[in-house]
Design an enzyme around this catalytic site. Structure first.
Site, PDB file in Angstrom:
ATOM      1  N   GLY A  79       0.826  -1.200   0.000  1.00  0.00           N
ATOM      2  CA  GLY A  79       0.000   0.000   0.000  1.00  0.00           C
ATOM      3  C   GLY A  79       0.856   1.244   0.000  1.00  0.00           C
ATOM      4  O   GLY A  79       0.466   2.289   0.534  1.00  0.00           O
ATOM      5  N   GLY A 105       1.661   3.394  -2.205  1.00  0.00           N
ATOM      6  CA  GLY A 105       1.289   4.582  -2.955  1.00  0.00           C
ATOM      7  C   GLY A 105       0.267   5.457  -2.268  1.00  0.00           C
ATOM      8  O   GLY A 105       0.026   6.587  -2.696  1.00  0.00           O
ATOM      9  N   ASP A 123      -0.659  -6.638  -6.624  1.00  0.00           N
ATOM     10  CA  ASP A 123      -1.954  -6.719  -5.953  1.00  0.00           C
ATOM     11  C   ASP A 123      -1.794  -7.752  -4.849  1.00  0.00           C
ATOM     12  O   ASP A 123      -1.741  -8.957  -5.119  1.00  0.00           O
ATOM     13  CB  ASP A 123      -3.036  -7.154  -6.942  1.00  0.00           C
ATOM     14  CG  ASP A 123      -4.404  -7.309  -6.294  1.00  0.00           C
ATOM     15  OD1 ASP A 123      -4.507  -7.203  -5.046  1.00  0.00           O
ATOM     16  OD2 ASP A 123      -5.383  -7.560  -7.023  1.00  0.00           O
ATOM     17  N   VAL A 124      -1.688  -7.307  -3.611  1.00  0.00           N
ATOM     18  CA  VAL A 124      -1.353  -8.224  -2.518  1.00  0.00           C
ATOM     19  C   VAL A 124      -2.454  -9.231  -2.231  1.00  0.00           C
ATOM     20  O   VAL A 124      -2.207 -10.225  -1.535  1.00  0.00           O
ATOM     21  CB  VAL A 124      -1.001  -7.445  -1.221  1.00  0.00           C
ATOM     22  CG1 VAL A 124       0.199  -6.539  -1.440  1.00  0.00           C
ATOM     23  CG2 VAL A 124      -2.202  -6.666  -0.701  1.00  0.00           C
ATOM     24  N   SER A 167      -6.099  -1.230  13.236  1.00  0.00           N
ATOM     25  CA  SER A 167      -6.839   0.013  13.469  1.00  0.00           C
ATOM     26  C   SER A 167      -7.488  -0.044  14.836  1.00  0.00           C
ATOM     27  O   SER A 167      -7.872  -1.123  15.318  1.00  0.00           O
ATOM     28  CB  SER A 167      -7.926   0.200  12.405  1.00  0.00           C
ATOM     29  OG  SER A 167      -8.773   1.284  12.738  1.00  0.00           O
ATOM     30  N   TYR A 221     -14.997  -3.529   7.683  1.00  0.00           N
ATOM     31  CA  TYR A 221     -13.700  -2.949   8.017  1.00  0.00           C
ATOM     32  C   TYR A 221     -13.273  -3.325   9.429  1.00  0.00           C
ATOM     33  O   TYR A 221     -12.149  -3.795   9.654  1.00  0.00           O
ATOM     34  CB  TYR A 221     -13.777  -1.424   7.882  1.00  0.00           C
ATOM     35  CG  TYR A 221     -12.482  -0.718   8.214  1.00  0.00           C
ATOM     36  CD1 TYR A 221     -11.433  -0.691   7.310  1.00  0.00           C
ATOM     37  CD2 TYR A 221     -12.307  -0.066   9.443  1.00  0.00           C
ATOM     38  CE1 TYR A 221     -10.241  -0.049   7.606  1.00  0.00           C
ATOM     39  CE2 TYR A 221     -11.127   0.579   9.744  1.00  0.00           C
ATOM     40  CZ  TYR A 221     -10.101   0.591   8.822  1.00  0.00           C
ATOM     41  OH  TYR A 221      -8.917   1.222   9.130  1.00  0.00           O
ATOM     42  N   LYS A 235     -10.037  -5.717  10.610  1.00  0.00           N
ATOM     43  CA  LYS A 235      -8.941  -5.231  11.454  1.00  0.00           C
ATOM     44  C   LYS A 235      -8.808  -6.062  12.725  1.00  0.00           C
ATOM     45  O   LYS A 235      -7.686  -6.273  13.222  1.00  0.00           O
ATOM     46  CB  LYS A 235      -9.150  -3.745  11.785  1.00  0.00           C
ATOM     47  CG  LYS A 235      -9.020  -2.831  10.573  1.00  0.00           C
ATOM     48  CD  LYS A 235      -7.653  -2.959   9.899  1.00  0.00           C
ATOM     49  CE  LYS A 235      -7.470  -1.981   8.769  1.00  0.00           C
ATOM     50  NZ  LYS A 235      -6.131  -2.081   8.132  1.00  0.00           N
TER      51      LYS A 235
END
Length: 259
Positions: A15, A17, A65-66, A143, A156, A160
């Site tokens: 990630g 970028g 693309d992980v 997070s 999300y 996390k």
């Protein structure tokens, strides 16, 4: 002559970028690490790499693309000449902002593919050389939202929390072999991603983005968002703590503090 804390080490940041990936990479470069930025957007990677170089860091980029096993395997082969001893699993997506009953299976799977599957695939690819060398660090970017409710963001928050479970169990597996695995859990980090979330929250609740931001930030003990450079400094500090393993570091301005 001052010896930088990460001098002689190579750090791979997924990630790379995005705004947070760029901040991590700049911080790692300032600390003396050679940085490899990985992501899907070559233009964004190039921009982040220029920033790292302007700050005096040594940097390389690679597209990946992980969430795709074939893409991660290609990345591993491409970087076979690199002695990577730091892996920062930062790639991820915010996912939908809507009640669980309105979340589609594809939306759910997309969040877990980027946020959890990607970390698993990157660990699987880059752990073996660390284990063979008897040293290494993996930091999973989780997070604070994986540790407390965040309404209308179930994919999300669930993803996390899954990263926290991955961190603790993997630490137990590879710690005895010299590899430390930890997680860093930022709170709301000021930047484009949070601005986007606040706009979506405002549309959902009938408020303004400014009101959505204030309501969110007011949950933190310090009453504010976290800055990108603060999160980057926390990452570097974690890597300078050799006894840290299986830990989760909260950097949320007190977001999990009782209100």
């Amino acid at each position: 002559m001052t010896i930088l804390p990460l001098e002689g080490r190579t750090a791979l940041v997924s990630g790379g970028g995005g705004p947070l990936g760029r901040a991590f990479s700049v911080g790692l470069g300032r600390a003396g690490a050679r940085v490899i930025l990985v992501g899907r957007n070559e233009q964004a990677l190039s921009g982040a790499a220029r920033r790292v170089a302007l700050e005096g860091g040594t940097v390389r980029t690679a597209k990946c693309d992980v969430s795709d096993p074939a893409s991660v395997t290609t990345l591993k082969d491409t970087l076979a000449d690199e002695d990577i001893s730091v892996l920062v699993n930062n790639a991820g997506v915010a996912g939908p902002v809507k009640p669980l009953t309105n979340v589609t299976p594809d939306e759910w799977d997309g969040v877990f593919a980027a946020n959890v599957r990607g970390a698993y695939l990157m660990c699987r690819a880059f752990l073996p050389p660390m284990i063979a060398a008897g040293r290494g660090d993996i930091v999973n970017i989780a997070s604070v939202s994986g540790k407390r409710p965040l309404l209308n963001r179930t994919p999300y928050t669930a993803s996390k929390m899954a990263l926290l479970g991955l961190t603790r169990t993997l630490a137990g597996e590879v710690g005895p072999q010299g590899v430390a695995v930890n997680s860093l859990s930022p709170g709301p980090v000021r930047g484009p991603r949070m601005d986007h979330n606040f706009r979506l929250e405002a549309e959902l609740t009938g408020s303004t983005p400014e009101e959505a931001e204030h309501a969110f930030a007011s949950r933190a003990a310090l009453g504010r968002l976290v800055e990108e450079d603060e999160v980057a400094k926390a990452l570097v500090a974690m890597l300078a703590m050799p006894g840290l393993c299986g830990a989760d570091i909260d950097l949320s301005a007190g977001m999990i503090a009782p209100s």
